[in-house]
Design an enzyme around this catalytic site. Structure first.
Site, PDB file in Angstrom:
ATOM      1  N   TYR A 101      10.283 -14.671 -35.802  1.00 20.19           N
ATOM      2  CA  TYR A 101       9.666 -15.606 -34.851  1.00 20.19           C
ATOM      3  C   TYR A 101      10.033 -15.221 -33.412  1.00 20.19           C
ATOM      4  CZ  TYR A 101       8.418 -20.179 -32.799  1.00 20.19           C
ATOM      5  OH  TYR A 101       7.880 -21.194 -32.047  1.00 20.19           O
TER       6      TYR A 101
ATOM      7  N   SER B 194      11.414 -34.680 -37.166  1.00 20.43           N
ATOM      8  CA  SER B 194      10.695 -35.202 -38.338  1.00 20.43           C
ATOM      9  C   SER B 194      11.660 -35.387 -39.513  1.00 20.43           C
ATOM     10  CB  SER B 194       9.511 -34.302 -38.700  1.00 20.43           C
ATOM     11  OG  SER B 194       9.888 -32.946 -38.657  1.00 20.43           O
TER      12      SER B 194
ATOM     13  N   PHE C 209      14.950 -36.134 -39.460  1.00 22.26           N
ATOM     14  CA  PHE C 209      15.814 -37.313 -39.266  1.00 22.26           C
ATOM     15  C   PHE C 209      15.004 -38.606 -39.406  1.00 22.26           C
ATOM     16  CE2 PHE C 209      19.433 -35.290 -36.458  1.00 22.26           C
ATOM     17  CZ  PHE C 209      19.735 -34.429 -37.502  1.00 22.26           C
TER      18      PHE C 209
HETATM   19  P1  NAD Z   1       2.406 -26.122 -36.304  1.00 21.37           P
HETATM   20  O1  NAD Z   1       3.051 -25.349 -37.393  1.00 21.37           O
HETATM   21  O2  NAD Z   1       2.115 -27.568 -36.529  1.00 21.37           O
HETATM   22  O3  NAD Z   1       1.059 -25.433 -35.840  1.00 21.37           O
HETATM   23  C1  NAD Z   1       0.797 -24.050 -35.958  1.00 21.37           C
HETATM   24  C2  NAD Z   1      -0.643 -23.894 -36.429  1.00 21.37           C
HETATM   25  O4  NAD Z   1      -0.963 -22.480 -36.513  1.00 21.37           O
HETATM   26  C3  NAD Z   1      -0.876 -24.484 -37.831  1.00 21.37           C
HETATM   27  O5  NAD Z   1      -2.044 -25.261 -37.822  1.00 21.37           O
HETATM   28  C4  NAD Z   1      -1.012 -23.242 -38.716  1.00 21.37           C
HETATM   29  O6  NAD Z   1      -1.781 -23.489 -39.863  1.00 21.37           O
HETATM   30  C5  NAD Z   1      -1.652 -22.270 -37.745  1.00 21.37           C
HETATM   31  N1  NAD Z   1      -1.450 -20.857 -38.124  1.00 21.37           N
HETATM   32  C6  NAD Z   1      -0.305 -20.258 -38.517  1.00 21.37           C
HETATM   33  N2  NAD Z   1      -0.533 -18.949 -38.771  1.00 21.37           N
HETATM   34  C7  NAD Z   1      -1.851 -18.726 -38.502  1.00 21.37           C
HETATM   35  C8  NAD Z   1      -2.684 -17.585 -38.584  1.00 21.37           C
HETATM   36  N3  NAD Z   1      -2.212 -16.388 -38.965  1.00 21.37           N
HETATM   37  N4  NAD Z   1      -4.003 -17.725 -38.261  1.00 21.37           N
HETATM   38  C9  NAD Z   1      -4.497 -18.920 -37.875  1.00 21.37           C
HETATM   39  N5  NAD Z   1      -3.754 -20.045 -37.792  1.00 21.37           N
HETATM   40  C10 NAD Z   1      -2.445 -19.939 -38.096  1.00 21.37           C
HETATM   41  O7  NAD Z   1       3.359 -25.947 -35.016  1.00 21.37           O
HETATM   42  P2  NAD Z   1       3.255 -26.561 -33.555  1.00 21.37           P
HETATM   43  O8  NAD Z   1       4.512 -27.265 -33.281  1.00 21.37           O
HETATM   44  O9  NAD Z   1       1.961 -27.256 -33.354  1.00 21.37           O
HETATM   45  O10 NAD Z   1       3.290 -25.220 -32.681  1.00 21.37           O
HETATM   46  C11 NAD Z   1       2.126 -24.683 -32.064  1.00 21.37           C
HETATM   47  C12 NAD Z   1       2.517 -23.473 -31.231  1.00 21.37           C
HETATM   48  O11 NAD Z   1       3.464 -23.846 -30.226  1.00 21.37           O
HETATM   49  C13 NAD Z   1       3.166 -22.346 -32.044  1.00 21.37           C
HETATM   50  O12 NAD Z   1       2.700 -21.110 -31.554  1.00 21.37           O
HETATM   51  C14 NAD Z   1       4.634 -22.497 -31.755  1.00 21.37           C
HETATM   52  O13 NAD Z   1       5.312 -21.270 -31.838  1.00 21.37           O
HETATM   53  C15 NAD Z   1       4.602 -23.019 -30.318  1.00 21.37           C
HETATM   54  N6  NAD Z   1       5.825 -23.777 -30.025  1.00 21.37           N
HETATM   55  C16 NAD Z   1       5.993 -25.058 -30.502  1.00 21.37           C
HETATM   56  C17 NAD Z   1       7.167 -25.730 -30.239  1.00 21.37           C
HETATM   57  C18 NAD Z   1       7.395 -27.135 -30.727  1.00 21.37           C
HETATM   58  O14 NAD Z   1       8.511 -27.640 -30.546  1.00 21.37           O
HETATM   59  N7  NAD Z   1       6.448 -27.821 -31.303  1.00 21.37           N
HETATM   60  C19 NAD Z   1       8.186 -25.103 -29.493  1.00 21.37           C
HETATM   61  C20 NAD Z   1       7.983 -23.812 -29.047  1.00 21.37           C
HETATM   62  C21 NAD Z   1       6.788 -23.143 -29.304  1.00 21.37           C
HETATM   63  N1  UDP Z   2      18.872 -29.500 -37.633  1.00 23.53           N
HETATM   64  C1  UDP Z   2      19.701 -30.405 -38.256  1.00 23.53           C
HETATM   65  N2  UDP Z   2      19.225 -31.053 -39.352  1.00 23.53           N
HETATM   66  C2  UDP Z   2      17.967 -30.865 -39.835  1.00 23.53           C
HETATM   67  C3  UDP Z   2      17.124 -29.951 -39.178  1.00 23.53           C
HETATM   68  C4  UDP Z   2      17.609 -29.275 -38.085  1.00 23.53           C
HETATM   69  O1  UDP Z   2      20.840 -30.622 -37.838  1.00 23.53           O
HETATM   70  O2  UDP Z   2      17.628 -31.516 -40.838  1.00 23.53           O
HETATM   71  C5  UDP Z   2      19.363 -28.802 -36.422  1.00 23.53           C
HETATM   72  C6  UDP Z   2      19.174 -27.291 -36.422  1.00 23.53           C
HETATM   73  O3  UDP Z   2      20.255 -26.648 -37.054  1.00 23.53           O
HETATM   74  C7  UDP Z   2      19.102 -27.008 -34.936  1.00 23.53           C
HETATM   75  C8  UDP Z   2      18.467 -28.262 -34.354  1.00 23.53           C
HETATM   76  O4  UDP Z   2      18.605 -29.267 -35.339  1.00 23.53           O
HETATM   77  O5  UDP Z   2      20.403 -26.868 -34.409  1.00 23.53           O
HETATM   78  C9  UDP Z   2      16.984 -28.084 -34.037  1.00 23.53           C
HETATM   79  O6  UDP Z   2      16.364 -27.548 -35.184  1.00 23.53           O
HETATM   80  P1  UDP Z   2      14.777 -27.356 -35.295  1.00 23.53           P
HETATM   81  O7  UDP Z   2      14.534 -26.661 -36.589  1.00 23.53           O
HETATM   82  O8  UDP Z   2      14.103 -28.635 -35.049  1.00 23.53           O
HETATM   83  O9  UDP Z   2      14.411 -26.412 -34.060  1.00 23.53           O
HETATM   84  P2  UDP Z   2      15.038 -25.085 -33.438  1.00 23.53           P
HETATM   85  O10 UDP Z   2      16.323 -24.714 -34.138  1.00 23.53           O
HETATM   86  O11 UDP Z   2      13.986 -24.069 -33.632  1.00 23.53           O
HETATM   87  O12 UDP Z   2      15.296 -25.453 -32.028  1.00 23.53           O
END
Ligand code: NAD
Ligand code: UDP
Length: 327
Positions: free
Chosen positions: A150, A194, A196
């Site tokens: 990732y 989600s 928690f």
């Molecule tokens: P999510 O998993 O809900 O959404 C990702 C979407 O991409 C899903 O609908 C999935 O089916 C689709 N997808 C995955 N692989 C694909 C492919 N090969 N072709 C077409 N569709 C594909 O996640 P999200 O939280 O909505 O995240 C959306 C974007 O934002 C992602 O790129 C993620 O890396 C970025 N992002 C999100 C967060 C966050 O906290 N939510 C933080 C940093 C970056």
């Molecule tokens: N985490 C946790 N319990 C859970 C899920 C995640 O303590 O049930 C922690 C995880 O180890 C991380 C933080 O919460 O330190 C955020 O995790 P998340 O997967 O939401 O995002 P990211 O690590 O990508 O920031």
């Protein structure tokens, strides 16, 4: 809304996911034509089912690792699983989605001369030595660990965006998104908010990884989507990367206690081993977003959590856990 000179044809990849579905909705409200593309790996048709009747909305099952030929004015490239448990399930596909997906979408932008937005991530900073994180920090990422598919995939996508910008003068907008939460996250998504909330509502133990002293900054989705649109609408000289996130910083233990307080749950806290390469601290410096976009988040954590709790409460009380309640 009638078509106008301002109406654009906008592609949202990953449009059936958590953030993508909210973005599609917002762009339709602004009067644009929206093409939502998704392979449904972590997204669901039900996230956008309420948009199907809108004649300006179109949905297409497509995997962005394959080329796509459509005519568009703007592209928001969000396709990629965002939760560690999901992106580590098939790490090779995760890298392909970020890298081949970026190449395909940048190729599409080059042919159509569309402006293109990349959903990058705070994960490009890895386990950071600079705190809070500024955009000029190059990060501390393990290139061979379980999160690398990732983190490095997203870093390579940023490289591609800037090379297409320099080589082909593509108009690019790169946002580094920090942890964002809200309605339409999948109940089994695996991310901390989600997890928690669902555990607290079900009265199950709250799973804290490590000692719970690691920190994150949580942004409510509405604030983030506003930041996306402001960034896309900036003048061409603004490419990013720009941090988008809420600068409030909380330990996971604090988050767990806040969720318990807001749900009134009696769930116990249980401690599990910390996953490999889990960043110890994370908080965005959003000075750039403030000055260039006039943007900063306005939804406090407790308020955003209340909306999220009520969404999951409704979802869990329905017979069909895949049904999507009003959000
Ligand atoms: P999510 O998993 O809900 O959404 C990702 C979407 O991409 C899903 O609908 C999935 O089916 C689709 N997808 C995955 N692989 C694909 C492919 N090969 N072709 C077409 N569709 C594909 O996640 P999200 O939280 O909505 O995240 C959306 C974007 O934002 C992602 O790129 C993620 O890396 C970025 N992002 C999100 C967060 C966050 O906290 N939510 C933080 C940093 C970056
Ligand atoms: N985490 C946790 N319990 C859970 C899920 C995640 O303590 O049930 C922690 C995880 O180890 C991380 C933080 O919460 O330190 C955020 O995790 P998340 O997967 O939401 O995002 P990211 O690590 O990508 O920031």
């Amino acid at each position: 809304m009638a078509p106008s000179a301002q109406t654009k044809r906008i592609l949202v990849t990953g449009g059936a996911g958590f953030l993508g579905s909210h973005l599609c909705e917002r762009l339709l409200e602004l009067g644009h034509d929206v093409l939502c593309v998704d392979n449904y790996f972590t997204g669901r048709r039900s996230n956008v089912a309420h948009l199907f009747d809108n004649p300006r909305f179109e949905i297409m099952r497509h995997d962005v690792t394959f080329p796509l030929y459509v005519e568009v004015d703007e592209i928001y490239n969000l396709a990629c699983p965002a939760s560690p448990i999901h992106y580590q399930q098939n790490p090779v596909q995760t890298t392909k989605t970020s890298v081949h997906g970026a190449i395909n979408m940048l190729g599409l932008a080059k042919r159509t001369r569309a402006k293109i937005f990349q959903a990058s991530t705070s994960e490009v900073y890895g386990d950071p030595f600079v705190h809070p994180q500024t955009e000029d920090y190059w990060g501390n990422v393990n290139p061979i660990g379980p999160r690398a598919c990732y983190d490095e995939g997203k870093r390579c996508a940023e490289t591609l965006f800037f090379d297409y910008h320099r080589q082909y003068r593509l108009r690019i907008k790169v946002a580094r998104i920090f942890n964002t939460y809200g309605p339409r996250m999948h109940p089994n998504d695996g991310r901390v908010v989600s997890n928690f909330v669902v555990q607290a509502l079900k009265g199950e133990p709250i799973t804290i990884y490590g000692d719970g002293q690691q920190t994150r900054s949580f942004c409510y989705y509405e604030d983030l989507i506003d930041g996306f649109i402001r960034l896309m609408d900036t003048e061409d000289s603004i490419t990013g990367p720009i941090n988008l996130g809420n600068p409030g910083e909380f330990t996971m233990e604090e988050l767990a206690r806040t969720v318990l307080e807001l749900t009134g749950s009696r769930s116990k806290l249980v401690y599990h081993p910390l996953p490999a390469d889990d960043p110890k601290q994370r908080r965005p410096d959003i000075s750039k977003a403030r000055s260039l976009l006039g943007w900063e988040p306005c939804v406090p954590l407790k308020e955003g959590l209340r909306h999220t709790i009520s969404y999951f409460d409704q979802l869990l009380s329905t017979q069909n856990p895949n049904a999507v309640p009003e959000s």
